[in-house]
Design a protein around this motif. Structure first.
Motif, PDB file in Angstrom:
ATOM      1  N   LEU A  22      -7.194 -35.228  -5.524  1.00  0.00           N
ATOM      2  CA  LEU A  22      -8.446 -35.807  -6.016  1.00  0.00           C
ATOM      3  C   LEU A  22      -9.613 -35.423  -5.097  1.00  0.00           C
ATOM      4  N   ALA A  23      -9.354 -35.417  -3.791  1.00  0.00           N
ATOM      5  CA  ALA A  23     -10.402 -34.995  -2.848  1.00  0.00           C
ATOM      6  C   ALA A  23     -10.757 -33.527  -3.055  1.00  0.00           C
ATOM      7  N   ALA A  24      -9.760 -32.701  -3.314  1.00  0.00           N
ATOM      8  CA  ALA A  24     -10.018 -31.280  -3.547  1.00  0.00           C
ATOM      9  C   ALA A  24     -10.844 -31.080  -4.811  1.00  0.00           C
ATOM     10  N   LEU A  25     -10.540 -31.812  -5.852  1.00  0.00           N
ATOM     11  CA  LEU A  25     -11.319 -31.696  -7.088  1.00  0.00           C
ATOM     12  C   LEU A  25     -12.760 -32.147  -6.868  1.00  0.00           C
ATOM     13  N   ARG A  26     -12.953 -33.202  -6.085  1.00  0.00           N
ATOM     14  CA  ARG A  26     -14.308 -33.689  -5.838  1.00  0.00           C
ATOM     15  C   ARG A  26     -15.124 -32.668  -5.049  1.00  0.00           C
ATOM     16  N   ARG A  27     -14.518 -32.077  -4.036  1.00  0.00           N
ATOM     17  CA  ARG A  27     -15.248 -31.093  -3.232  1.00  0.00           C
ATOM     18  C   ARG A  27     -15.581 -29.841  -4.030  1.00  0.00           C
ATOM     19  N   ARG A  28     -14.765 -29.538  -5.027  1.00  0.00           N
ATOM     20  CA  ARG A  28     -15.011 -28.357  -5.853  1.00  0.00           C
ATOM     21  C   ARG A  28     -15.969 -28.662  -7.000  1.00  0.00           C
ATOM     22  N   GLY A  29     -16.369 -29.928  -7.123  1.00  0.00           N
ATOM     23  CA  GLY A  29     -17.272 -30.303  -8.206  1.00  0.00           C
ATOM     24  C   GLY A  29     -16.607 -30.345  -9.555  1.00  0.00           C
ATOM     25  N   ALA A  30     -15.287 -30.433  -9.586  1.00  0.00           N
ATOM     26  CA  ALA A  30     -14.556 -30.483 -10.864  1.00  0.00           C
ATOM     27  C   ALA A  30     -14.672 -31.876 -11.460  1.00  0.00           C
ATOM     28  N   ARG A  31     -14.858 -31.926 -12.750  1.00  0.00           N
ATOM     29  CA  ARG A  31     -15.031 -33.207 -13.439  1.00  0.00           C
ATOM     30  C   ARG A  31     -13.673 -33.819 -13.753  1.00  0.00           C
ATOM     31  N   VAL A  32     -13.575 -35.115 -13.490  1.00  0.00           N
ATOM     32  CA  VAL A  32     -12.386 -35.885 -13.859  1.00  0.00           C
ATOM     33  C   VAL A  32     -12.852 -37.019 -14.752  1.00  0.00           C
ATOM     34  N   GLU A  33     -12.147 -37.265 -15.849  1.00  0.00           N
ATOM     35  CA  GLU A  33     -12.556 -38.256 -16.831  1.00  0.00           C
ATOM     36  C   GLU A  33     -12.643 -39.643 -16.187  1.00  0.00           C
ATOM     37  N   THR A  34     -13.671 -40.387 -16.607  1.00  0.00           N
ATOM     38  CA  THR A  34     -13.892 -41.721 -16.051  1.00  0.00           C
ATOM     39  C   THR A  34     -12.704 -42.649 -16.255  1.00  0.00           C
ATOM     40  N   PRO A  35     -12.076 -42.706 -17.441  1.00  0.00           N
ATOM     41  CA  PRO A  35     -10.899 -43.578 -17.588  1.00  0.00           C
ATOM     42  C   PRO A  35      -9.785 -43.249 -16.592  1.00  0.00           C
ATOM     43  N   VAL A  36      -9.596 -41.959 -16.322  1.00  0.00           N
ATOM     44  CA  VAL A  36      -8.565 -41.570 -15.360  1.00  0.00           C
ATOM     45  C   VAL A  36      -8.917 -42.094 -13.973  1.00  0.00           C
ATOM     46  N   LEU A  37     -10.171 -41.947 -13.595  1.00  0.00           N
ATOM     47  CA  LEU A  37     -10.596 -42.402 -12.276  1.00  0.00           C
ATOM     48  C   LEU A  37     -10.517 -43.911 -12.140  1.00  0.00           C
ATOM     49  N   LEU A  38     -10.908 -44.640 -13.207  1.00  0.00           N
ATOM     50  CA  LEU A  38     -10.805 -46.105 -13.161  1.00  0.00           C
ATOM     51  C   LEU A  38      -9.358 -46.542 -13.000  1.00  0.00           C
ATOM     52  N   ALA A  39      -8.453 -45.828 -13.663  1.00  0.00           N
ATOM     53  CA  ALA A  39      -7.037 -46.158 -13.519  1.00  0.00           C
ATOM     54  C   ALA A  39      -6.552 -45.880 -12.099  1.00  0.00           C
ATOM     55  N   LEU A  40      -7.092 -44.822 -11.469  1.00  0.00           N
ATOM     56  CA  LEU A  40      -6.671 -44.476 -10.114  1.00  0.00           C
ATOM     57  C   LEU A  40      -7.209 -45.449  -9.068  1.00  0.00           C
ATOM     58  N   LEU A  41      -8.204 -46.269  -9.422  1.00  0.00           N
ATOM     59  CA  LEU A  41      -8.633 -47.319  -8.499  1.00  0.00           C
ATOM     60  C   LEU A  41      -7.500 -48.300  -8.218  1.00  0.00           C
ATOM     61  N   GLU A  42      -6.574 -48.411  -9.164  1.00  0.00           N
ATOM     62  CA  GLU A  42      -5.438 -49.320  -9.023  1.00  0.00           C
ATOM     63  C   GLU A  42      -4.234 -48.640  -8.394  1.00  0.00           C
ATOM     64  N   ASP A  43      -4.395 -47.402  -7.954  1.00  0.00           N
ATOM     65  CA  ASP A  43      -3.269 -46.628  -7.428  1.00  0.00           C
ATOM     66  C   ASP A  43      -2.684 -47.295  -6.187  1.00  0.00           C
ATOM     67  N   PRO A  44      -1.366 -47.226  -6.028  1.00  0.00           N
ATOM     68  CA  PRO A  44      -0.752 -47.817  -4.821  1.00  0.00           C
ATOM     69  C   PRO A  44      -1.189 -47.137  -3.534  1.00  0.00           C
ATOM     70  N   SER A  45      -1.673 -45.902  -3.617  1.00  0.00           N
ATOM     71  CA  SER A  45      -2.097 -45.172  -2.432  1.00  0.00           C
ATOM     72  C   SER A  45      -3.548 -45.480  -2.111  1.00  0.00           C
ATOM     73  N   ALA A  46      -3.807 -45.869  -0.879  1.00  0.00           N
ATOM     74  CA  ALA A  46      -5.176 -46.190  -0.455  1.00  0.00           C
ATOM     75  C   ALA A  46      -6.073 -44.956  -0.511  1.00  0.00           C
TER      76      ALA A  46
END
Length: 505
Positions: free
Chosen positions: A365-389
């Motif tokens: 996810l960090a690599a995608l952000r640094r590359r400016g790649a778009r990730v769908e908002t629903p996917v990102l909202l779901a990842l807020l609940e991810d077990p990994s900090a």
């Protein structure tokens, strides 16, 4: 370990106690404190004694008096003054005080009678042995702090000379007319110098370790292997670089390896490991470069890629094999791959968002952000609940630019106590980015959060909140704001809240 500010505070406290009539010797009060405590004690004593009628009966107070004549008289009257205060006076702005202090310091260090009940020696942690090098070791951190003063370099020069064995320890300082032919009898022995240098190199004080490294390197004491081992054991980057540069220079001069390269590669400092990776080429071990492509430090990964290219290899192919091969994928392999990947590799990084390892998902996810790649908002909202900090944190960073368009109710729900602390922190970060009454509600709710970090940030936000602006802008009803204010005052106290007037009175 106490900070420099805490040591200084203890020094000022000791000065205040002395002025109030505290009978405990200063050396005992400041036992175990760093050089900042003694410097602060001296400055505070001088400040307090500028007031009319300040008592000057105690010798410790007179030794720090604003009047140079009183300081000089105290040096002459006191048989065994605290060596730290004498050392400070060695950098005094008054020449007469300075010269007298330097003579007294030589007597204190080189010719002080050894008594187990001697408070000055106990404050320096000196054992029952007539070894002046132990006193010098204890004084070194303070001497280095004073080295930046107009007349402070003198003590550092004497320490360097004593460690180099160029002349007598300190006897010549308090007897300026002592013939140079007798200096060797009073010098530190080779064993004393070596032991002192080892103690300084193992000090918890970083400037002291740097000083020890500089003196040792100037003397050419060690071979490449020992230099590399000292670099690998070091935790201070600047000192580690000094040992590393010396080890590389010894290797470049044709000296034996003695395990130097492997020692550098095993260091915890990225700069030292990077030097070890670079040294693989000279050692004829360039084929090992691929082992360090997934190092946690970016500088080490960059050196590994450089070394691989020097041998005709392709870092991209190696990274691709790490991510698509049967072996276990690591988070830093993903980070390294993103550093060389092209636009065509975005789907591969997206696929890693479903990897079973949380750190791998966060790195993708960090690599995608640094590359400016778009990730769908629903996917990102779901990842807020991810077990990994790390994954939840990266998801919040992805969403932060669009925080104003997010549903505040969804974010507020994620700050509830049923969620993991990192999920609450990520949601709160987005609410902070959104601002307005939604952030205020969440901040007040999180004032009692069980996570200390989240609770602290919530307190900071509430304490700085402009309640009147929120009311004037109509973002919340008067009754709701009154309730939030009451809850905030209950947790923080009304004195911490930013209130210009009370519109709910």
């Amino acid at each position: 370990m106490w900070s420099a500010a805490e040591h200084a505070a203890r020094g000022r406290s000791a000065a205040g106690g002395l002025m109030r009539g505290d009978t405990v010797p200063v050396a005992g009060r400041l036992l175990g404190n760093g050089p900042e405590a003694w410097i602060a004690f001296d400055a505070e004593m001088r400040r307090l004694q500028r007031f009319p009628g300040a008592p000057v009966t105690r010798l410790e107070a007179r030794l720090c008096h604003p009047d140079g004549r009183i300081r000089a008289a105290a040096l002459a009257a006191w048989r065994n003054p605290p060596a730290q205060l004498v050392l400070i006076r060695c950098a005094d702005r008054v020449p007469q005080v300075r010269e007298r202090a330097r003579r007294v310091l030589g007597r204190v260090v080189a010719h002080h009678p050894v008594r187990t009940r001697d408070r000055a020696l106990r404050a320096l942690n000196r054992p029952v042995a007539d070894d002046p090098s132990l006193v010098l070791t204890a004084l070194t951190p303070l001497a280095l702090r004073l080295g930046g003063r107009a007349h402070g370099a003198w003590a550092v020069e004497q320490l360097e000379a004593a460690l180099a064995g160029r002349y007598s320890l300190l006897a010549a300082w308090w007897r300026p007319g002592l013939p140079s032919t007798t200096w060797s009898r009073n010098s530190l022995t080779v064993r004393q110098r070596d032991d002192m240098l080892e103690r300084l190199a193992g000090s918890a004080d970083r400037p002291t370790r740097r000083f020890a490294a500089r003196v040792a390197l100037a003397g050419g004491r060690y071979g490449a292997g020992e230099l590399a081992r000292r670099a690998a054991a070091e935790r201070d980057t600047a000192t580690g670089r000094m040992w590393t540069d010396a080890a590389l220079a010894a290797l470049a001069a044709g000296g034996p390896d003695e395990g130097a390269v492997d020692a550098l590669l095993g260091s915890r400092l990225p700069a030292v490991r990077a030097a070890g990776v670079t040294a693989l080429r000279r050692a004829g071990r360039a084929a090992e470069a691929d082992r360090y492509l997934a190092d946690p430090a970016g500088s080490v990964r960059a050196c590994a890629r450089w070394l691989l290219r020097q041998g005709g290899g392709d870092p991209y192919e190696h990274y691709l094999a790490l991510l698509t091969g049967p072996g276990r994928v690591g988070r830093y392999a993903v980070t390294g791959f993103a550093e060389v990947a092209g636009p065509q590799d975005t789907p591969l990084l997206r696929g890693l968002l479903e990897h079973p390892e949380g750190p791998v998902r966060g790195a993708a996810l960090a690599a995608l952000r640094r590359r400016g790649a778009r990730v769908e908002t629903p996917v990102l909202l779901a990842l807020l609940e991810d077990p990994s900090a790390s994954t939840a944190r990266e998801a919040a960073l992805h969403l932060l630019p669009a925080a104003e368009r997010l549903d505040p109710a969804v974010l507020a729900a994620l700050t509830g106590p049923q969620w993991r602390p990192h999920t609450r922190r990520a949601a709160f970060r987005l609410l902070h980015g959104r601002g307005g009454s939604a952030e205020l509600r969440a901040s007040v709710a999180l004032l009692t959060d069980p996570d200390p970090g989240t609770r602290r940030r919530a307190r900071e936000r509430v304490a700085a909140w402009n309640w009147l602006s929120t009311l004037d802008e109509g973002e919340a009803q008067r009754a709701e704001l009154g309730g939030l204010l009451a809850r905030a005052a209950e947790q923080l106290g009304s004195h911490e809240l930013r209130l210009y007037r009370s519109p709910w009175a």
